[in-house]
Design a protein around this motif. Structure first.
Motif, mmCIF file in Angstrom:
data_model
loop_
_atom_site.group_PDB
_atom_site.id
_atom_site.type_symbol
_atom_site.label_atom_id
_atom_site.label_comp_id
_atom_site.label_asym_id
_atom_site.label_seq_id
_atom_site.Cartn_x
_atom_site.Cartn_y
_atom_site.Cartn_z
ATOM 1 N N LYS A 121 -12.685 15.025 4.559
ATOM 2 C CA LYS A 121 -11.556 14.425 5.262
ATOM 3 C C LYS A 121 -11.328 13.020 4.719
ATOM 4 C CE LYS A 121 -14.926 13.631 8.938
ATOM 5 N NZ LYS A 121 -15.278 13.894 10.348
ATOM 6 N N ALA A 122 -10.207 12.428 5.106
ATOM 7 C CA ALA A 122 -9.828 11.135 4.542
ATOM 8 C C ALA A 122 -10.907 10.084 4.733
ATOM 9 C CB ALA A 122 -8.511 10.665 5.166
ATOM 10 N N ARG A 148 -7.644 13.169 -0.759
ATOM 11 C CA ARG A 148 -6.191 13.040 -0.671
ATOM 12 C C ARG A 148 -5.644 13.897 0.473
ATOM 13 N NH1 ARG A 148 -4.536 10.004 -4.598
ATOM 14 N NH2 ARG A 148 -5.882 9.732 -6.419
ATOM 15 N N VAL A 149 -4.809 13.258 1.283
ATOM 16 C CA VAL A 149 -4.201 13.933 2.428
ATOM 17 C C VAL A 149 -2.695 13.707 2.374
ATOM 18 C CG1 VAL A 149 -4.155 14.171 4.928
ATOM 19 C CG2 VAL A 149 -6.266 13.433 3.793
ATOM 20 N N ARG A 150 -1.934 14.797 2.409
ATOM 21 C CA ARG A 150 -0.478 14.668 2.473
ATOM 22 C C ARG A 150 -0.059 14.424 3.908
ATOM 23 N NH1 ARG A 150 3.195 19.481 0.258
ATOM 24 N NH2 ARG A 150 2.215 20.533 2.025
ATOM 25 N N GLY A 151 0.755 13.405 4.105
ATOM 26 C CA GLY A 151 1.167 13.015 5.445
ATOM 27 C C GLY A 151 2.291 13.874 6.001
ATOM 28 N N SER A 152 2.813 13.430 7.114
ATOM 29 C CA SER A 152 3.829 14.189 7.848
ATOM 30 C C SER A 152 5.205 14.086 7.193
ATOM 31 C CB SER A 152 3.915 13.663 9.279
ATOM 32 O OG SER A 152 4.327 12.296 9.279
ATOM 33 N N GLU A 171 9.798 6.922 8.850
ATOM 34 C CA GLU A 171 8.369 6.742 9.132
ATOM 35 C C GLU A 171 7.614 8.041 8.870
ATOM 36 O OE1 GLU A 171 5.409 5.366 12.819
ATOM 37 O OE2 GLU A 171 7.567 4.984 12.901
ATOM 38 N N SER A 172 6.471 7.921 8.195
ATOM 39 C CA SER A 172 5.608 9.069 7.922
ATOM 40 C C SER A 172 4.160 8.622 8.081
ATOM 41 C CB SER A 172 5.848 9.592 6.497
ATOM 42 O OG SER A 172 4.980 10.669 6.195
ATOM 43 N N SER A 173 3.316 9.483 8.650
ATOM 44 C CA SER A 173 1.935 9.093 8.948
ATOM 45 C C SER A 173 0.944 10.147 8.459
ATOM 46 C CB SER A 173 1.758 8.881 10.455
ATOM 47 O OG SER A 173 2.084 10.067 11.162
ATOM 48 N N GLY A 174 -0.341 9.770 8.489
ATOM 49 C CA GLY A 174 -1.412 10.698 8.159
ATOM 50 C C GLY A 174 -1.739 10.794 6.685
ATOM 51 N N TRP A 175 -1.416 9.764 5.892
ATOM 52 C CA TRP A 175 -1.617 9.806 4.443
ATOM 53 C C TRP A 175 -2.967 9.226 4.029
ATOM 54 C CZ3 TRP A 175 1.800 11.764 0.806
ATOM 55 C CH2 TRP A 175 3.075 12.110 1.275
ATOM 56 N N ASN A 176 -3.434 9.690 2.884
ATOM 57 C CA ASN A 176 -4.538 9.047 2.176
ATOM 58 C C ASN A 176 -4.512 9.511 0.719
ATOM 59 O OD1 ASN A 176 -7.028 7.320 2.582
ATOM 60 N ND2 ASN A 176 -7.905 9.042 1.484
ATOM 61 N N PRO A 177 -4.577 8.570 -0.256
ATOM 62 C CA PRO A 177 -4.534 7.113 -0.109
ATOM 63 C C PRO A 177 -3.140 6.642 0.315
ATOM 64 C CG PRO A 177 -5.406 7.777 -2.266
ATOM 65 C CD PRO A 177 -4.774 8.978 -1.653
ATOM 66 N N LYS A 178 -2.907 5.343 0.154
ATOM 67 C CA LYS A 178 -1.656 4.734 0.598
ATOM 68 C C LYS A 178 -0.468 5.302 -0.179
ATOM 69 C CE LYS A 178 -0.868 0.465 -0.578
ATOM 70 N NZ LYS A 178 -0.969 -1.010 -0.627
ATOM 71 N N GLY A 205 -5.452 7.717 8.997
ATOM 72 C CA GLY A 205 -4.886 7.493 7.680
ATOM 73 C C GLY A 205 -3.772 6.455 7.684
ATOM 74 N N TYR A 206 -3.000 6.457 6.594
ATOM 75 C CA TYR A 206 -1.940 5.467 6.405
ATOM 76 C C TYR A 206 -0.630 5.930 7.036
ATOM 77 C CZ TYR A 206 -4.784 2.998 2.928
ATOM 78 O OH TYR A 206 -5.769 2.285 2.292
ATOM 79 N N THR A 207 0.075 4.968 7.624
ATOM 80 C CA THR A 207 1.435 5.181 8.107
ATOM 81 C C THR A 207 2.354 4.241 7.340
ATOM 82 O OG1 THR A 207 0.769 5.861 10.333
ATOM 83 C CG2 THR A 207 3.001 4.991 10.078
ATOM 84 N N VAL A 208 3.448 4.785 6.816
ATOM 85 C CA VAL A 208 4.400 3.977 6.062
ATOM 86 C C VAL A 208 5.743 4.001 6.783
ATOM 87 C CG1 VAL A 208 5.035 5.924 4.569
ATOM 88 C CG2 VAL A 208 5.436 3.578 3.784
ATOM 89 N N LYS A 209 6.408 2.843 6.801
ATOM 90 C CA LYS A 209 7.707 2.725 7.468
ATOM 91 C C LYS A 209 8.631 1.891 6.573
ATOM 92 C CE LYS A 209 7.724 1.964 11.867
ATOM 93 N NZ LYS A 209 7.609 1.295 13.206
ATOM 94 N N ARG A 210 9.877 2.375 6.411
ATOM 95 C CA ARG A 210 10.840 1.630 5.596
ATOM 96 C C ARG A 210 12.233 1.751 6.205
ATOM 97 N NH1 ARG A 210 10.325 1.068 -0.898
ATOM 98 N NH2 ARG A 210 11.460 -0.896 -1.041
#
Length: 239
Positions: A121-122, A148-152, A171-178, A205-210
């Motif tokens: 796991k991540a 490596r984890v693919r996010g939402s 917004e997407s969450s649950g990633w690894n790496p960034k 994991g990582y959450t990205v927002k733009r």
């Protein structure tokens, strides 16, 4: 002697206890394993083998100690797996690794000290140190694992519309790496947008927002694409 990367911890060669600072300095030339700058990648949920091997020695399993530890985790112990006096001894094993690690016992006397880590796991990502101790001396090496984890799928919303302009939020969450996030127009061209914001939660994991500012009522379609190497997810929004 072959130099390895600097670490956050130091191994005390007398008893394998971890000290708070300093570095692993070198690896004997007869010790062959993945080096710290050769990343080992794995997909979340897979079983992986962390490689660790030395030239075979005339040492029986009962005279051999193999210790796998991981750097940078917040649990009180850093122990991933321990073999000593002819058997596994995992009393100090980190809780998150219980029932997920195994050595190849039949191969230990042949110099194979690789560790099988199941259902990764991540949070398993990190620098792992393999330590081999016997009457012939002590050898160690580092394996860097990235899970490596693919996010939402990105969620797109509008957080305000006024004076003919709307601001879209992706917004997407649950990633690894960034990961990275990009806004595209209906011709798949990159659009200027606000600087992305990335946060990290150890277990999630990582959450990205733009955000993207667009003209209201323009009858246009916008795509938010979030990616990390070959992991790509996207969503569209029509306004």
């Amino acid at each position: 002697m072959t130099n390895t990367l600097e670490c956050q911890r130091q191994i005390d060669h007398s008893d394998l206890e971890l000290l708070s600072v300093c570095a692993v300095s070198s690896v004997p030339e007869d010790f062959h394993t993945a080096s710290s700058d050769q990343a080992l990648d794995a997909e979340a949920g897979a079983d992986v083998i962390l490689p660790c091997a030395a030239e075979p020695r005339a040492v029986g399993p009962e005279d051999l100690t193999v210790e796998w530890i991981v750097l940078g985790h917040e649990e009180r112990t850093d122990s991933v797996h321990t073999f000593k006096n002819g058997r596994d001894r995992n009393k100090r094993q980190m809780a998150s690794y219980q029932n997920r690690t195994a050595l190849f016992h039949d191969e230990l006397q042949n110099g194979n000290m690789s560790l099988k880590l199941s259902v990764v796991k991540a949070s398993d990502s990190g620098d792992y140190i393999c330590v081999r101790t016997s009457r012939t001396g002590q050898h160690y090496a580092i394996v860097k694992l990235t899970v490596r984890v693919r996010g939402s799928k990105p969620e797109i919303s509008s957080d305000f519309c006024e004076e003919g302009w709307c601001r879209l939020v992706c917004e997407s969450s649950g990633w690894n790496p960034k990961p990275t996030a990009d806004w595209l127009d209906d011709q798949q061209r990159n659009l200027n947008s606000e600087v992305e914001k990335v946060t990290l939660e150890p277990e999630d994991g990582y959450t990205v927002k733009r955000r993207l500012l667009v003209a209201e009522g323009g009858n246009s379609t916008f795509t938010c694409r979030v990616s990390e190497k070959d992991h790509v997810v996207e969503n569209t929004f029509h306004i």
